[in-house]
Design an enzyme around this catalytic site. Structure first.
Site, mmCIF file in Angstrom:
data_model
loop_
_atom_site.group_PDB
_atom_site.id
_atom_site.type_symbol
_atom_site.label_atom_id
_atom_site.label_comp_id
_atom_site.label_asym_id
_atom_site.label_seq_id
_atom_site.Cartn_x
_atom_site.Cartn_y
_atom_site.Cartn_z
ATOM 1 N N SER A 91 0.822 -1.254 0.200
ATOM 2 C CA SER A 91 -0.065 -0.035 0.113
ATOM 3 C C SER A 91 0.838 1.105 -0.050
ATOM 4 O O SER A 91 1.656 1.431 -0.951
ATOM 5 C CB SER A 91 -0.947 -0.213 1.390
ATOM 6 O OG SER A 91 -1.834 0.847 1.060
ATOM 7 N N ASP B 169 -9.053 -3.479 -6.635
ATOM 8 C CA ASP B 169 -8.617 -2.979 -5.229
ATOM 9 C C ASP B 169 -9.377 -1.637 -5.061
ATOM 10 O O ASP B 169 -9.317 -0.700 -5.821
ATOM 11 C CB ASP B 169 -7.109 -2.743 -5.404
ATOM 12 C CG ASP B 169 -6.552 -2.232 -4.036
ATOM 13 O OD1 ASP B 169 -7.147 -1.606 -3.146
ATOM 14 O OD2 ASP B 169 -5.338 -2.581 -3.804
ATOM 15 N N HIS C 18 -7.907 -5.039 -0.996
ATOM 16 C CA HIS C 18 -6.642 -4.232 -1.138
ATOM 17 C C HIS C 18 -5.421 -5.109 -0.859
ATOM 18 O O HIS C 18 -5.450 -5.735 0.177
ATOM 19 C CB HIS C 18 -6.885 -3.143 0.309
ATOM 20 C CG HIS C 18 -5.520 -2.301 0.259
ATOM 21 N ND1 HIS C 18 -4.910 -1.433 -1.033
ATOM 22 C CD2 HIS C 18 -4.882 -1.694 1.187
ATOM 23 C CE1 HIS C 18 -4.197 -0.904 -0.568
ATOM 24 N NE2 HIS C 18 -3.913 -0.881 0.917
#
Length: 522
Positions: free
Chosen positions: A231, A462, A490
């Protein structure tokens, strides 16, 4: 941008529970030094940047004193080790004040075939890398743990590294729960952070953390950095490659946060991806659950869910402990759970059904608290404030009124459900307009010429880091390769054995997947 914890870390929520940060603080790092020998150290000339000042070279040459994190159980060998690393507060003044960067490590399970150290980052920005290792290292058992020391660190402003904690818990309760459109979130937070951390705020940007990571690489005894970033950790890895292309080893960036445009427009792109997941959830509920609280019409269910959440603005629900579930809290809890994609659908239905059918808001409030980083005793994790402080140190966002009006109109058209509660807040997340520090960083494509090949992993569904971000990041690198996971949720590492194998092949054996490779979800 991983893991808000909603209003605090939406675009980078990692695949770890936010409670890990608090658990690590409680555990502490004590004990006696380990008996393991230090790793081989490259010559100083190969470790510090060529033009480094003597004071910075000394920091590059430091040794890490690893100690057990807490006392091991009787008869057990210590597994997780803790330490600190010295880094300059201001890299322009390397002989000035230093900070202590918190570290954790799990040594390689197969020391005879050890490749070196693999540094990991869970995203956020502001989530704890030491917690990721101390409480989550078993997620990386297999080739990665066998061949690498797994190393985590708390970035500046996060965890136990100069933690930024601006709002007291009572103020943050109001800050996260208010549905008052006149409540100035940005100003309240900026003033509190300025009052408590004025000298620190200019030094919390991701570029400074990337420089810390190079000092860490050197202190670990590594000529090059091997790195797995999830991320927002992908942006950290990208800036590292831009700063130190000749130092990049094997970098894997999963769930790309790509900053070639400003934060307002990135937030708009994210809102569209969030809307798709929100719609998929409500549609699935109406299609597959006869008792779905939004009815059995798949076309109408998304709007009915949004209407229920928005209705809490006028009619909030009370919880058993006397708290009030507002629209802001409920929206945050729902979107936070949906970060995990379709495997979160059942859990979300179970929380929403009692709230919709008979006003029982307890489960939905628990989701909201988890999204906001609030524990059962009403304390908030520091990741909530670090998220804003790091973002605002990375790039100032002060759109013109005309640009904001255009972006708001686009958002209302492309994400009409998830944005309508507070479209302005959705775009200005965080709101850096009143921030006391203006970053010199500008949105740009990171090319990192001269780096080693970099593996970028993107997931087509996502909702936090949309797939186009991964496409742009991989295409922007001079030596980028994109690996695609077909599926929602995610990040990809924890959702696809195919992805895990491809990442291990590259990190362990240097085998990059062929361009265009696609993986299915588990």
């Amino acid at each position: 941008m991983d893991s808000k914890i909603q209003r605090s870390s939406r675009r980078a929520l990692p695949a770890l529970a936010t409670a890990l940060a608090a658990a690590l603080t409680a555990a502490g790092c004590t004990g006696t030094p380990t008996a393991s020998a230090p790793t081989a150290r490259p010559p100083l000339a190969d470790r510090a940047p060529a033009a480094a000042a003597p004071e910075l070279r000394a920091l590059y040459d430091q040794r890490i004193d690893w100690q057990p994190c807490g006392e091991p159980a009787e008869g057990e060998e210590p597994t997780v080790q803790c330490a600190t690393l010295k880094a300059p507060l201001d890299y322009a003044k390397p002989g000035g004040e230093t900070i202590d960067v918190a570290l954790t490590r799990v040594p390689a399970a197969d020391p005879k075939h050890r490749l070196g150290a693999l540094v990991l980052n869970p995203g956020g920005p502001g989530n704890s890398g030491t917690s990721m290792i101390q409480w989550g290292w078993k997620s990386y058992q297999g080739p990665l743990h066998d061949r690498y020391d797994l190393v985590g660190f708390d970035p500046r402003g996060a965890g136990r590294t100069t933690p930024v904690h601006c709002l007291d818990d009572r103020t943050r309760d109001e800050w996260t729960s208010t549905d008052d459109p006149g409540y100035d979130h940005g100003r309240v937070l900026a003033d509190a952070c300025q009052a408590k951390h004025a000298a620190l705020l200019p030094h919390l940007g991701t570029r400074d953390t990337a420089r810390d990571m190079d000092v860490l690489r050197s202190a670990l005894g590594e000529r090059k950095l091997d790195f797995l970033g999830l991320s927002y950790g992908t942006y950290l890895g990208a800036l590292y490659a831009e700063e130190f292309p000749e130092r990049t080893g094997r970098l894997v960036l999963d769930g790309a946060v790509e900053r070639s445009t400003d934060l307002m427009h990135l937030n708009g792109e994210q809102a569209v991806a969030t809307e798709a997941e929100f719609t998929a959830f409500a549609t699935d509920c109406a299609t597959n659950d006869e008792s779905c609280p939004f009815g059995t019409d798949p076309a109408a269910a998304p709007r009915r869910l949004a209407d229920f959440l928005d209705g809490l603005r006028a009619r909030p629900l009370n919880t058993a402990d006397g708290r009030s579930l507002t629209a802001a809290l409920a929206w945050g809890g729902v979107i936070g759970v949906l970060n995990d994609g379709s495997r979160s659908f059942e859990r979300l239905r179970e929380a929403l059904a009692p709230a919709v059918t008979h006003g029982d808001a307890d489960e939905l409030m628990r989701l909201a608290d988890n999204a906001d980083g609030r524990d059962q005793d009403g304390r908030y994790y520091t990741a909530a404030d670090a998220y804003a402080a790091i973002h605002c140190a990375d790039a100032a966002l002060a759109p013109s009124p005309a640009d904001l009006r255009t972006a708001l109109a686009d958002l209302a058209a492309q994400a009409p459900l998830t944005s309508r509660h507070d479209t302005r807040l959705a775009l200005l997340d965080p709101d850096c307009r009143p921030w006391p520090y203006r970053s010199p960083e500008k949105p740009h494509t990171v090319k990192a010429p001269g780096s080693a090949p970099i593996l970028v992993v993107g997931s087509t569904g996502d909702p936090v880091t949309p797939y186009p971000w991964a496409q742009r990041m991989a295409a922007g690198f001079e030596h980028g390769v994109l690996l695609t996971r077909d599926g929602d949720g995610h990040t990809a590492y924890d959702k696809s054995g195919c992805v895990r194998s491809a990442i291990a092949d590259y990190l362990v054996d240097g085998r990059m997947p062929a361009p265009g490779t696609r993986c299915a979800s588990d």
